[in-house]
Design a protein around this motif. Structure first.
Motif, PDB file in Angstrom:
ATOM      1  N   ARG A  89       0.837  -1.209   0.000  1.00 10.55           N
ATOM      2  CA  ARG A  89       0.000   0.000   0.000  1.00 10.55           C
ATOM      3  C   ARG A  89       0.866   1.251   0.000  1.00 10.55           C
ATOM      4  O   ARG A  89       0.653   2.177  -0.790  1.00 10.55           O
ATOM      5  N   GLU A  90       1.860   1.289   0.884  1.00 11.19           N
ATOM      6  CA  GLU A  90       2.733   2.455   0.964  1.00 11.19           C
ATOM      7  C   GLU A  90       3.503   2.651  -0.339  1.00 11.19           C
ATOM      8  O   GLU A  90       3.660   3.777  -0.809  1.00 11.19           O
ATOM      9  N   PHE A  91       3.985   1.556  -0.923  1.00 11.07           N
ATOM     10  CA  PHE A  91       4.725   1.651  -2.183  1.00 11.07           C
ATOM     11  C   PHE A  91       3.857   2.283  -3.263  1.00 11.07           C
ATOM     12  O   PHE A  91       4.279   3.202  -3.960  1.00 11.07           O
ATOM     13  N   GLU A  92       2.629   1.795  -3.380  1.00  8.65           N
ATOM     14  CA  GLU A  92       1.721   2.327  -4.398  1.00  8.65           C
ATOM     15  C   GLU A  92       1.390   3.797  -4.144  1.00  8.65           C
ATOM     16  O   GLU A  92       1.418   4.620  -5.065  1.00  8.65           O
ATOM     17  N   GLU A  93       1.070   4.152  -2.909  1.00 13.90           N
ATOM     18  CA  GLU A  93       0.706   5.530  -2.575  1.00 13.90           C
ATOM     19  C   GLU A  93       1.852   6.501  -2.842  1.00 13.90           C
ATOM     20  O   GLU A  93       1.629   7.618  -3.297  1.00 13.90           O
ATOM     21  N   GLU A  94       3.085   6.071  -2.554  1.00 19.82           N
ATOM     22  CA  GLU A  94       4.224   6.976  -2.630  1.00 19.82           C
ATOM     23  C   GLU A  94       4.946   6.983  -3.973  1.00 19.82           C
ATOM     24  O   GLU A  94       5.720   7.899  -4.251  1.00 19.82           O
ATOM     25  N   THR A  95       4.691   5.974  -4.827  1.00 21.30           N
ATOM     26  CA  THR A  95       5.399   5.907  -6.112  1.00 21.30           C
ATOM     27  C   THR A  95       4.480   5.946  -7.328  1.00 21.30           C
ATOM     28  O   THR A  95       4.933   6.291  -8.412  1.00 21.30           O
ATOM     29  N   GLY A  96       3.222   5.537  -7.178  1.00 23.22           N
ATOM     30  CA  GLY A  96       2.339   5.402  -8.330  1.00 23.22           C
ATOM     31  C   GLY A  96       2.484   4.052  -9.015  1.00 23.22           C
ATOM     32  O   GLY A  96       1.853   3.798 -10.034  1.00 23.22           O
ATOM     33  N   TRP A  97       3.301   3.172  -8.462  1.00 27.08           N
ATOM     34  CA  TRP A  97       3.506   1.830  -8.995  1.00 27.08           C
ATOM     35  C   TRP A  97       2.886   0.823  -8.043  1.00 27.08           C
ATOM     36  O   TRP A  97       3.040   0.927  -6.832  1.00 27.08           O
ATOM     37  N   ARG A  98       2.196  -0.180  -8.593  1.00 24.22           N
ATOM     38  CA  ARG A  98       1.621  -1.261  -7.788  1.00 24.22           C
ATOM     39  C   ARG A  98       2.577  -2.446  -7.845  1.00 24.22           C
ATOM     40  O   ARG A  98       2.813  -3.020  -8.907  1.00 24.22           O
ATOM     41  N   PRO A  99       3.132  -2.837  -6.696  1.00 22.08           N
ATOM     42  CA  PRO A  99       4.091  -3.951  -6.701  1.00 22.08           C
ATOM     43  C   PRO A  99       3.401  -5.296  -6.864  1.00 22.08           C
ATOM     44  O   PRO A  99       2.225  -5.455  -6.527  1.00 22.08           O
ATOM     45  N   GLY A 100       4.177  -6.255  -7.353  1.00 18.65           N
ATOM     46  CA  GLY A 100       3.707  -7.637  -7.408  1.00 18.65           C
ATOM     47  C   GLY A 100       3.779  -8.232  -6.014  1.00 18.65           C
ATOM     48  O   GLY A 100       3.909  -7.507  -5.022  1.00 18.65           O
ATOM     49  N   PRO A 101       3.718  -9.558  -5.927  1.00 19.85           N
ATOM     50  CA  PRO A 101       3.770 -10.216  -4.614  1.00 19.85           C
ATOM     51  C   PRO A 101       4.997  -9.776  -3.812  1.00 19.85           C
ATOM     52  O   PRO A 101       6.103  -9.740  -4.339  1.00 19.85           O
ATOM     53  N   MET A 102       4.759  -9.444  -2.555  1.00 21.89           N
ATOM     54  CA  MET A 102       5.820  -8.939  -1.691  1.00 21.89           C
ATOM     55  C   MET A 102       6.457 -10.088  -0.914  1.00 21.89           C
ATOM     56  O   MET A 102       5.756 -10.952  -0.386  1.00 21.89           O
ATOM     57  N   LYS A 103       7.794 -10.073  -0.861  1.00 25.50           N
ATOM     58  CA  LYS A 103       8.560 -11.069  -0.114  1.00 25.50           C
ATOM     59  C   LYS A 103       9.309 -10.361   1.009  1.00 25.50           C
ATOM     60  O   LYS A 103       9.869  -9.276   0.793  1.00 25.50           O
ATOM     61  N   LEU A 104       9.332 -10.976   2.181  1.00 25.69           N
ATOM     62  CA  LEU A 104      10.070 -10.392   3.296  1.00 25.69           C
ATOM     63  C   LEU A 104      11.564 -10.430   2.989  1.00 25.69           C
ATOM     64  O   LEU A 104      12.111 -11.481   2.671  1.00 25.69           O
ATOM     65  N   LEU A 105      12.206  -9.277   3.084  1.00 29.35           N
ATOM     66  CA  LEU A 105      13.647  -9.174   2.866  1.00 29.35           C
ATOM     67  C   LEU A 105      14.382  -9.209   4.196  1.00 29.35           C
ATOM     68  O   LEU A 105      15.348  -9.963   4.365  1.00 29.35           O
ATOM     69  N   LEU A 106      13.938  -8.406   5.155  1.00 30.76           N
ATOM     70  CA  LEU A 106      14.574  -8.369   6.461  1.00 30.76           C
ATOM     71  C   LEU A 106      13.700  -7.623   7.455  1.00 30.76           C
ATOM     72  O   LEU A 106      12.764  -6.921   7.074  1.00 30.76           O
ATOM     73  N   ALA A 107      14.016  -7.799   8.708  1.00 34.07           N
ATOM     74  CA  ALA A 107      13.356  -7.070   9.789  1.00 34.07           C
ATOM     75  C   ALA A 107      14.447  -6.455  10.645  1.00 34.07           C
ATOM     76  O   ALA A 107      15.439  -7.116  10.966  1.00 34.07           O
ATOM     77  N   VAL A 108      14.289  -5.174  10.972  1.00 34.78           N
ATOM     78  CA  VAL A 108      15.299  -4.465  11.755  1.00 34.78           C
ATOM     79  C   VAL A 108      14.635  -3.617  12.833  1.00 34.78           C
ATOM     80  O   VAL A 108      13.493  -3.175  12.683  1.00 34.78           O
ATOM     81  N   ASP A 109      15.390  -3.409  13.907  1.00 31.33           N
ATOM     82  CA  ASP A 109      15.007  -2.493  14.977  1.00 31.33           C
ATOM     83  C   ASP A 109      16.066  -1.396  14.979  1.00 31.33           C
ATOM     84  O   ASP A 109      17.135  -1.570  15.571  1.00 31.33           O
ATOM     85  N   PRO A 110      15.804  -0.253  14.316  1.00 28.93           N
ATOM     86  CA  PRO A 110      16.842   0.753  14.117  1.00 28.93           C
ATOM     87  C   PRO A 110      17.376   1.412  15.387  1.00 28.93           C
ATOM     88  O   PRO A 110      18.510   1.864  15.406  1.00 28.93           O
ATOM     89  N   MET A 111      16.585   1.489  16.439  1.00 33.47           N
ATOM     90  CA  MET A 111      17.030   2.161  17.663  1.00 33.47           C
ATOM     91  C   MET A 111      16.589   1.365  18.894  1.00 33.47           C
ATOM     92  O   MET A 111      15.813   1.843  19.711  1.00 33.47           O
ATOM     93  N   PRO A 112      17.072   0.121  19.063  1.00 34.40           N
ATOM     94  CA  PRO A 112      16.559  -0.731  20.132  1.00 34.40           C
ATOM     95  C   PRO A 112      16.905  -0.259  21.542  1.00 34.40           C
ATOM     96  O   PRO A 112      16.306  -0.728  22.508  1.00 34.40           O
ATOM     97  N   GLY A 113      17.817   0.669  21.673  1.00 32.84           N
ATOM     98  CA  GLY A 113      18.171   1.175  22.988  1.00 32.84           C
ATOM     99  C   GLY A 113      17.195   2.193  23.543  1.00 32.84           C
ATOM    100  O   GLY A 113      17.241   2.519  24.732  1.00 32.84           O
ATOM    101  N   ILE A 114      16.290   2.690  22.680  1.00 32.33           N
ATOM    102  CA  ILE A 114      15.360   3.716  23.147  1.00 32.33           C
ATOM    103  C   ILE A 114      13.957   3.566  22.569  1.00 32.33           C
ATOM    104  O   ILE A 114      13.008   4.105  23.098  1.00 32.33           O
ATOM    105  N   SER A 115      13.819   2.796  21.491  1.00 29.66           N
ATOM    106  CA  SER A 115      12.545   2.767  20.782  1.00 29.66           C
ATOM    107  C   SER A 115      12.095   1.343  20.444  1.00 29.66           C
ATOM    108  O   SER A 115      12.923   0.474  20.181  1.00 29.66           O
ATOM    109  N   THR A 116      10.775   1.152  20.393  1.00 28.59           N
ATOM    110  CA  THR A 116      10.206  -0.126  19.972  1.00 28.59           C
ATOM    111  C   THR A 116       9.977  -0.162  18.465  1.00 28.59           C
ATOM    112  O   THR A 116       9.356  -1.091  17.965  1.00 28.59           O
TER     113      THR A 116
END
Length: 178
Positions: A89-116
């Motif tokens: 949804r975000e990809f389409e709203e922000e680019t005007g392109w509708r992506p095909g099937p989405m695959k998980l690439l990675l999961a990250v916690d950018p600031m685990p010392g202070i943020s969830t």
């Protein structure tokens, strides 16, 4: 084992985007300290890699850091929303392109010392342009297909500043053998 224990939190500020709490933390040696905890909704991030090994990126200004840079489309995941669907949804709203099937690439916690803040990055190898001007055109100054091979140089020059974009683009370059 050296473990910090959260003995409880009190909210000091809250809005629809974030909750800022003060936690009573017990350190391994028994001392206590107040620790700020920023609670945020999970974030869904998306990109598409085309047949030419190019990724669609957003060139945008961030007023908080007063910096321009390449980013990936992203946004908060709604309550009960599938993160892959949120990323598409975000990809389409922000680019005007509708992506095909989405695959998980990675999961990250950018600031685990202070943020969830938890970011799940998805990608697809196909997309269809559904509009010339994206629905959320205000999100970026421009959108461009950028060769994955140029990613290390963009990062080295400070043109990719978002941690989730840096991690995702380097992972995609590795996966695609670029």
């Amino acid at each position: 084992m050296s473990v910090w224990r959260n003995l409880g939190e009190r909210t000091v500020y809250e809005n629809r985007w974030a909750q800022v709490n003060m936690a009573d933390v017990e350190l391994p040696d028994g001392r206590h300290l107040d620790h700020t905890v920023i609670r945020l909704r999970p974030v869904a991030v998306a990109t598409v890699v085309n047949e030419a090994n190019e990724v669609l990126l957003l060139w945008r200004h961030r007023f908080i850091t007063e910096a321009w840079g390449w980013e990936l489309p992203s946004g908060g995941t709604g309550a009960g929303e599938d993160p892959a669907a949120a990323a598409a949804r975000e990809f389409e709203e922000e680019t005007g392109w509708r992506p095909g099937p989405m695959k998980l690439l990675l999961a990250v916690d950018p600031m685990p010392g202070i943020s969830t803040s938890h970011h799940r990055v998805y990608w697809s190898d196909q997309a269809d342009q559904i509009r010339e001007v994206p629905a959320d055109d205000f999100e970026s100054a421009r959108r461009e297909w950028v060769p994955l091979s140029s990613v290390p140089d963009l990062i080295a020059r400070g043109e990719v500043r978002s941690a989730n974009a840096v991690a995702a683009l380097l992972m995609l370059a590795r996966l695609r053998g670029v």
